[in-house]
Design a protein around this motif. Structure first.
Motif, PDB file in Angstrom:
ATOM      1  N   PRO A   1       0.801  -1.228   0.000  1.00  0.00           N
ATOM      2  CA  PRO A   1       0.000   0.000   0.000  1.00  0.00           C
ATOM      3  C   PRO A   1       0.830   1.272   0.000  1.00  0.00           C
ATOM      4  CG  PRO A   1      -0.266  -1.211   2.067  1.00  0.00           C
ATOM      5  CD  PRO A   1       0.560  -2.060   1.158  1.00  0.00           C
ATOM      6  N   SER A   2       2.083   1.199   0.463  1.00  0.00           N
ATOM      7  CA  SER A   2       2.918   2.404   0.502  1.00  0.00           C
ATOM      8  C   SER A   2       3.285   2.895  -0.900  1.00  0.00           C
ATOM      9  CB  SER A   2       4.186   2.146   1.311  1.00  0.00           C
ATOM     10  OG  SER A   2       5.015   1.205   0.654  1.00  0.00           O
ATOM     11  N   SER A   3       3.229   1.975  -1.899  1.00  0.00           N
ATOM     12  CA  SER A   3       3.549   2.361  -3.280  1.00  0.00           C
ATOM     13  C   SER A   3       2.296   2.540  -4.123  1.00  0.00           C
ATOM     14  CB  SER A   3       4.446   1.305  -3.925  1.00  0.00           C
ATOM     15  OG  SER A   3       3.681   0.132  -4.195  1.00  0.00           O
ATOM     16  N   GLY A   4       1.139   2.493  -3.489  1.00  0.00           N
ATOM     17  CA  GLY A   4      -0.110   2.578  -4.239  1.00  0.00           C
ATOM     18  C   GLY A   4      -0.462   1.273  -4.928  1.00  0.00           C
ATOM     19  N   ASN A   5       0.267   0.209  -4.617  1.00  0.00           N
ATOM     20  CA  ASN A   5       0.025  -1.122  -5.174  1.00  0.00           C
ATOM     21  C   ASN A   5       0.132  -1.175  -6.697  1.00  0.00           C
ATOM     22  OD1 ASN A   5      -0.452  -2.641  -2.773  1.00  0.00           O
ATOM     23  ND2 ASN A   5      -2.365  -1.516  -2.567  1.00  0.00           N
ATOM     24  N   HIS A   6       0.945  -0.322  -7.285  1.00  0.00           N
ATOM     25  CA  HIS A   6       1.041  -0.287  -8.743  1.00  0.00           C
ATOM     26  C   HIS A   6       1.484  -1.620  -9.345  1.00  0.00           C
ATOM     27  CE1 HIS A   6       1.198   4.184  -8.069  1.00  0.00           C
ATOM     28  NE2 HIS A   6       0.180   4.021  -8.890  1.00  0.00           N
ATOM     29  N   LYS A   7       2.519  -2.244  -8.768  1.00  0.00           N
ATOM     30  CA  LYS A   7       2.986  -3.535  -9.294  1.00  0.00           C
ATOM     31  C   LYS A   7       1.871  -4.572  -9.221  1.00  0.00           C
ATOM     32  CE  LYS A   7       7.921  -3.145  -8.360  1.00  0.00           C
ATOM     33  NZ  LYS A   7       9.047  -3.681  -7.600  1.00  0.00           N
ATOM     34  N   GLN A   8       1.181  -4.597  -8.097  1.00  0.00           N
ATOM     35  CA  GLN A   8       0.100  -5.556  -7.911  1.00  0.00           C
ATOM     36  C   GLN A   8      -1.016  -5.311  -8.929  1.00  0.00           C
ATOM     37  OE1 GLN A   8      -2.631  -5.142  -4.579  1.00  0.00           O
ATOM     38  NE2 GLN A   8      -2.364  -7.310  -4.084  1.00  0.00           N
ATOM     39  N   LEU A   9      -1.372  -4.053  -9.115  1.00  0.00           N
ATOM     40  CA  LEU A   9      -2.469  -3.728 -10.033  1.00  0.00           C
ATOM     41  C   LEU A   9      -2.110  -4.050 -11.480  1.00  0.00           C
ATOM     42  CD1 LEU A   9      -3.613  -0.412  -8.352  1.00  0.00           C
ATOM     43  CD2 LEU A   9      -4.816  -2.610  -8.321  1.00  0.00           C
ATOM     44  N   TYR A  10      -0.871  -3.740 -11.896  1.00  0.00           N
ATOM     45  CA  TYR A  10      -0.448  -4.076 -13.259  1.00  0.00           C
ATOM     46  C   TYR A  10      -0.404  -5.591 -13.462  1.00  0.00           C
ATOM     47  CZ  TYR A  10       0.673   0.748 -14.483  1.00  0.00           C
ATOM     48  OH  TYR A  10       0.582   2.082 -14.761  1.00  0.00           O
ATOM     49  N   SER A  11       0.060  -6.297 -12.454  1.00  0.00           N
ATOM     50  CA  SER A  11       0.088  -7.757 -12.533  1.00  0.00           C
ATOM     51  C   SER A  11      -1.326  -8.317 -12.616  1.00  0.00           C
ATOM     52  CB  SER A  11       0.820  -8.327 -11.317  1.00  0.00           C
ATOM     53  OG  SER A  11       0.879  -9.726 -11.390  1.00  0.00           O
ATOM     54  N   MET A  12      -2.223  -7.753 -11.832  1.00  0.00           N
ATOM     55  CA  MET A  12      -3.629  -8.182 -11.851  1.00  0.00           C
ATOM     56  C   MET A  12      -4.232  -7.939 -13.234  1.00  0.00           C
ATOM     57  SD  MET A  12      -6.107  -9.121  -9.537  1.00  0.00           S
ATOM     58  CE  MET A  12      -7.853  -9.028  -9.292  1.00  0.00           C
ATOM     59  N   LEU A  13      -3.961  -6.787 -13.824  1.00  0.00           N
ATOM     60  CA  LEU A  13      -4.477  -6.498 -15.164  1.00  0.00           C
ATOM     61  C   LEU A  13      -3.953  -7.504 -16.183  1.00  0.00           C
ATOM     62  CD1 LEU A  13      -4.310  -2.598 -15.258  1.00  0.00           C
ATOM     63  CD2 LEU A  13      -6.383  -4.026 -15.300  1.00  0.00           C
ATOM     64  N   ALA A  14      -2.677  -7.862 -16.090  1.00  0.00           N
ATOM     65  CA  ALA A  14      -2.105  -8.847 -17.008  1.00  0.00           C
ATOM     66  C   ALA A  14      -2.766 -10.213 -16.821  1.00  0.00           C
ATOM     67  CB  ALA A  14      -0.598  -8.952 -16.793  1.00  0.00           C
TER      68      ALA A  14
END
Length: 127
Positions: free
Chosen positions: A73-86
């Motif tokens: 959450p400290s990074s806005g979960n960008h890696k997680q969200l991009y991975s989820m989109l993929a």
């Protein structure tokens, strides 16, 4: 900081405590222990919700685990969200292929049924 008992989470998410313990055994949840009692954090709650959502849309446990490990959450979960989109795009492709396979199978069933009915009609005419 919010904390939850196993029964709190089970009730809230409409799952069994056994399900929660299974995900804990898989290393996907890491509750604190107070004697025999498990105390789940807000992060565990988010992870559990992610697992359940992932399972509903057809992700494997390994894919769910990968997404949980990216939770930050400290990074806005960008890696997680991009991975989820993929993963969502990949799952859509799989479903589209399954749909095409099902449609092809239905055509083959229609053909087999027509042949069977035609063969029955021929035997009824000659009988």
């Amino acid at each position: 900081m919010a904390s939850y008992s196993i029964s709190d989470l089970a009730r809230e998410l409409d799952i069994t405590t056994r399900t929660i313990r299974f995900y804990e055994e898989q290393g996907m949840l890491t509750p604190e222990r107070r004697g025999q009692e498990r105390i789940y954090s807000a992060k565990d709650r988010v992870a559990l919700k992610l697992i359940l959502r992932g399972k509903r849309i057809g992700f494997s446990l390994a894919e769910c685990r990968e997404l949980i490990e990216l939770y930050d959450p400290s990074s806005g979960n960008h890696k997680q969200l991009y991975s989820m989109l993929a993963k969502i795009a990949e799952r859509r492709e799989q479903l589209q292929q399954q749909l095409l396979d099902i449609q092809q199978m239905q055509l083959e069933l229609d053909t087999a049924e027509e042949r069977c009915r035609a063969a029955l009609e021929m035997t009824n005419v000659t009988a």
